[in-house]
Design an enzyme around this catalytic site. Structure first.
Site, PDB file in Angstrom:
ATOM      1  CG  ASP A  67      -0.307  -0.552   2.484  1.00 38.13           C
ATOM      2  OD1 ASP A  67       0.929  -0.547   2.573  1.00 38.13           O
ATOM      3  OD2 ASP A  67      -1.042  -0.973   3.383  1.00 38.13           O
ATOM      4  CD  GLU A 143      -8.808   0.631   7.541  1.00 40.16           C
ATOM      5  OE1 GLU A 143      -8.783  -0.260   8.410  1.00 40.16           O
ATOM      6  OE2 GLU A 143      -8.183   1.697   7.665  1.00 40.16           O
TER       7      GLU A 143
END
Ligand code: F6R
Length: 245
Positions: A67, A143
């Site tokens: 990421d 998430e």
């Protein structure tokens, strides 16, 4: 899944470095999926030490990171590109052209995300993916959600994650609100996955992820289904787990 029990964080880092080291020795041009955050730092330090001793050669190794923050350039001290350079790549003989992270400066999210997935495919997929786990069960920046998102995508970071990451920034207002992250399918498709988890503050989420149901509400729980998943954790992180295999 396989659980490797370490005495403490230092022991967990050495064990994780040993697994990565074996991968690089067995396949020098392997594709390593790498993570940032606190958890892997000592693993990278150990790999650097073995490189300096002449035990490891990264000349042909390729890497893809999980990421990157949206809006941060690679030379921003809090960008993940900067983290990888200063904590690992600058200290080994890897060819920087073979190291890849999402481009946080690409404002066209759709373009950036499909490019990154194509890049991973073009490299032949990830041989070994290194993971940490967020306090809320996130892997990469996947998430908690209602569904698993498959490919690389742009995420709005949760308050929990912004709060956790604010320790690296001067103030919480400076923490980027979005990130590009590999998706769950990108991670699950890695041939082998190793997760390093240390500290009592990760004990509850570790139990939820690996002794609870597989659910997108705890994204790391998907790793229960991976055919070659290894959890390297210290006593403190494993303290609430009942089934240590
Ligand atoms: C880092 C990443 C995150 C971290 C997680 C744990 O690239 O993708 O999922 O692995 O937030 O962070 P630490 O290790 O700082 O507790």
């Amino acid at each position: 899944m396989r659980i490797i029990r370490a005495r403490d964080a230092a022991d967990a880092s050495r064990k994780t470095a040993n697994i990565i080291s074996a991968q690089v020795i067995l396949k020098p041009d392997c594709v390593l999926g790498l993570a940032t955050g606190s958890s892997p730092i000592d693993t990278y330090r150990q790999l650097i030490r073995w490189y300096e001793k002449g035990d490891l050669d990264f000349a042909k190794t390729r890497t893809v990171n999980l990421d990157e923050y949206v809006g941060l350039s690679p030379d921003h001290p809090q960008s993940y590109a900067y983290f990888m350079n200063t904590n690992f790549f600058d200290h080994i003989n890897i060819d920087k052209a073979n190291t890849h992270l999402p481009n946080g400066l690409d404002a066209d999210a759709e373009h950036q995300c499909s490019n990154y997935d194509a890049l991973i495919r073009g490299l032949g997929g990830v041989d070994l993916q290194l993971l940490g786990i967020g306090n809320n069960g996130h892997i990469g920046f996947n998430e908690p959600d209602e569904a698993f998102i498959k490919g690389t995508h742009c995420v709005d970071l949760t308050e929990n994650t912004i709060q956790a990451n604010s320790r690296f920034f001067e103030s919480i207002d400076e923490v980027p609100r979005q990130a590009y992250t590999m998706g769950i399918l990108d991670i699950v498709q890695a041939k082998r996955v190793v997760m390093i988890v240390t500290g009592a503050h990760k004990a509850q989420i570790l139990k939820d992820a690996f002794e609870g149901p597989v659910t997108p509400k705890v994204p790391a729980s998907i790793m229960q289904l991976h055919p070659d998943f290894t959890l390297v954790a210290d006593e403190a992180a494993l303290s609430l787990m009942e089934n240590l295999g």
